[in-house]
Scaffold this motif. Sequence first.
Motif, PDB file in Angstrom:
ATOM      1  N   LYS A  94      -5.266 -15.339  27.382  1.00 29.62           N
ATOM      2  CA  LYS A  94      -4.549 -14.162  26.856  1.00 29.62           C
ATOM      3  C   LYS A  94      -5.294 -12.866  27.181  1.00 29.62           C
ATOM      4  N   GLY A  95      -6.412 -12.984  27.878  1.00 29.99           N
ATOM      5  CA  GLY A  95      -7.204 -11.808  28.196  1.00 29.99           C
ATOM      6  C   GLY A  95      -7.883 -11.189  26.988  1.00 29.99           C
ATOM      7  N   ALA A  96      -8.036 -11.972  25.940  1.00 32.52           N
ATOM      8  CA  ALA A  96      -8.623 -11.443  24.701  1.00 32.52           C
ATOM      9  C   ALA A  96     -10.132 -11.335  24.808  1.00 32.52           C
ATOM     10  N   LYS A  97     -10.659 -10.161  24.421  1.00 33.95           N
ATOM     11  CA  LYS A  97     -12.104  -9.963  24.421  1.00 33.95           C
ATOM     12  C   LYS A  97     -12.567  -9.633  22.995  1.00 33.95           C
ATOM     13  N   ARG A  98     -11.861  -8.684  22.354  1.00 36.75           N
ATOM     14  CA  ARG A  98     -12.212  -8.296  20.987  1.00 36.75           C
ATOM     15  C   ARG A  98     -11.389  -9.147  20.025  1.00 36.75           C
ATOM     16  N   VAL A  99     -12.080 -10.027  19.328  1.00 35.81           N
ATOM     17  CA  VAL A  99     -11.379 -11.028  18.514  1.00 35.81           C
ATOM     18  C   VAL A  99     -11.719 -10.849  17.036  1.00 35.81           C
ATOM     19  N   ALA A 100     -10.673 -10.716  16.218  1.00 31.81           N
ATOM     20  CA  ALA A 100     -10.862 -10.571  14.770  1.00 31.81           C
ATOM     21  C   ALA A 100     -10.847 -11.951  14.119  1.00 31.81           C
ATOM     22  N   PHE A 101     -11.940 -12.275  13.425  1.00 34.63           N
ATOM     23  CA  PHE A 101     -12.052 -13.560  12.747  1.00 34.63           C
ATOM     24  C   PHE A 101     -11.693 -13.403  11.274  1.00 34.63           C
ATOM     25  N   CYS A 102     -10.785 -14.263  10.815  1.00 34.98           N
ATOM     26  CA  CYS A 102     -10.349 -14.273   9.421  1.00 34.98           C
ATOM     27  C   CYS A 102     -10.529 -15.683   8.882  1.00 34.98           C
ATOM     28  N   GLY A 103     -10.645 -15.788   7.561  1.00 34.39           N
ATOM     29  CA  GLY A 103     -10.638 -17.112   6.955  1.00 34.39           C
ATOM     30  C   GLY A 103     -11.839 -17.391   6.080  1.00 34.39           C
ATOM     31  N   VAL A 104     -11.990 -18.670   5.765  1.00 35.94           N
ATOM     32  CA  VAL A 104     -13.061 -19.094   4.862  1.00 35.94           C
ATOM     33  C   VAL A 104     -13.860 -20.238   5.501  1.00 35.94           C
ATOM     34  N   VAL A 105     -15.134 -20.383   5.055  1.00 33.22           N
ATOM     35  CA  VAL A 105     -15.827 -19.409   4.223  1.00 33.22           C
ATOM     36  C   VAL A 105     -16.775 -18.601   5.076  1.00 33.22           C
ATOM     37  N   THR A 106     -17.056 -17.379   4.629  1.00 32.84           N
ATOM     38  CA  THR A 106     -17.793 -16.416   5.458  1.00 32.84           C
ATOM     39  C   THR A 106     -19.133 -16.964   5.955  1.00 32.84           C
ATOM     40  N   ASP A 107     -19.865 -17.643   5.062  1.00 29.02           N
ATOM     41  CA  ASP A 107     -21.232 -18.045   5.408  1.00 29.02           C
ATOM     42  C   ASP A 107     -21.324 -19.439   6.023  1.00 29.02           C
ATOM     43  N   ILE A 108     -20.189 -20.064   6.308  1.00 26.82           N
ATOM     44  CA  ILE A 108     -20.260 -21.379   6.983  1.00 26.82           C
ATOM     45  C   ILE A 108     -19.401 -21.335   8.264  1.00 26.82           C
ATOM     46  N   CYS A 109     -18.115 -21.567   8.155  1.00 29.29           N
ATOM     47  CA  CYS A 109     -17.302 -21.663   9.381  1.00 29.29           C
ATOM     48  C   CYS A 109     -17.126 -20.326  10.086  1.00 29.29           C
ATOM     49  N   ILE A 110     -17.045 -19.237   9.338  1.00 28.06           N
ATOM     50  CA  ILE A 110     -16.887 -17.934   9.989  1.00 28.06           C
ATOM     51  C   ILE A 110     -18.167 -17.566  10.743  1.00 28.06           C
ATOM     52  N   ILE A 111     -19.311 -17.694  10.090  1.00 31.98           N
ATOM     53  CA  ILE A 111     -20.560 -17.267  10.748  1.00 31.98           C
ATOM     54  C   ILE A 111     -20.832 -18.120  11.999  1.00 31.98           C
ATOM     55  N   HIS A 112     -20.578 -19.416  11.936  1.00 32.24           N
ATOM     56  CA  HIS A 112     -20.829 -20.269  13.101  1.00 32.24           C
ATOM     57  C   HIS A 112     -19.839 -19.974  14.233  1.00 32.24           C
ATOM     58  N   SER A 113     -18.614 -19.654  13.881  1.00 31.54           N
ATOM     59  CA  SER A 113     -17.610 -19.358  14.907  1.00 31.54           C
ATOM     60  C   SER A 113     -17.862 -17.990  15.539  1.00 31.54           C
ATOM     61  N   VAL A 114     -18.302 -17.038  14.726  1.00 25.73           N
ATOM     62  CA  VAL A 114     -18.639 -15.706  15.254  1.00 25.73           C
ATOM     63  C   VAL A 114     -19.856 -15.810  16.182  1.00 25.73           C
ATOM     64  N   ALA A 115     -20.835 -16.615  15.822  1.00 23.72           N
ATOM     65  CA  ALA A 115     -21.993 -16.841  16.695  1.00 23.72           C
ATOM     66  C   ALA A 115     -21.517 -17.410  18.026  1.00 23.72           C
TER      67      ALA A 115
END
Length: 175
Positions: free
Chosen positions: A106-127
């Motif tokens: 999709k040519g996506a570079k800037r990706v907004a991450f939403c969901g739960v939980v911030t300190d487990i799945c979000i932080i690992h996915s953002v990394a």
Amino acid sequence: MVVDFDAIVSIDLIEEFVSGKLGKPKYKKVVRSTKELIERSRKFTVLVQDSHTRGDPEIRVWGRHAMQGTSASETVQDLKGVGPVIKKHTYDAFFGTRLERVLKEKGAKRVAFCGVVTDICIIHSVASAFFRGFSPIVVEECTDAASPAQKRRALEYMKKNYGANIISLTDILGK
Ligand SMILES: [Zn+2]
């Protein structure tokens, strides 16, 4: 200034983490904010669902949850159908999944991450997004953790180490 972005990745807004055994009533607010972001921005959205088999390492830590094929691993009703579903097997939404390919197609570079939980799945996915060359964004109203302190620490960590852009819904949608 309104922050521009290319795609939304919704992580674990599934029955298990909203109304199931690992769920918290306050996560319903995360669902509402994420729905607002998706509807108003009309950006391409991927729904990532925790989906486990008994041999997954996480089951040793948390016990059985979001088991593959159960309704607990399904996206909550409010968000169903907004985009393709990707099933993940650990905290990281990219590990062993087609998420990277789907976003890059999709040519996506800037990706907004939403969901739960911030300190487990979000932080690992953002990394993982950072390691793969994406520019991660986290919208504060669109994520939450067990405690406000856990959420705040995770957001600070992502900002400092992955250059994540931590913003509010107003920053991304305007007034
Ligand atoms: Zn899990």
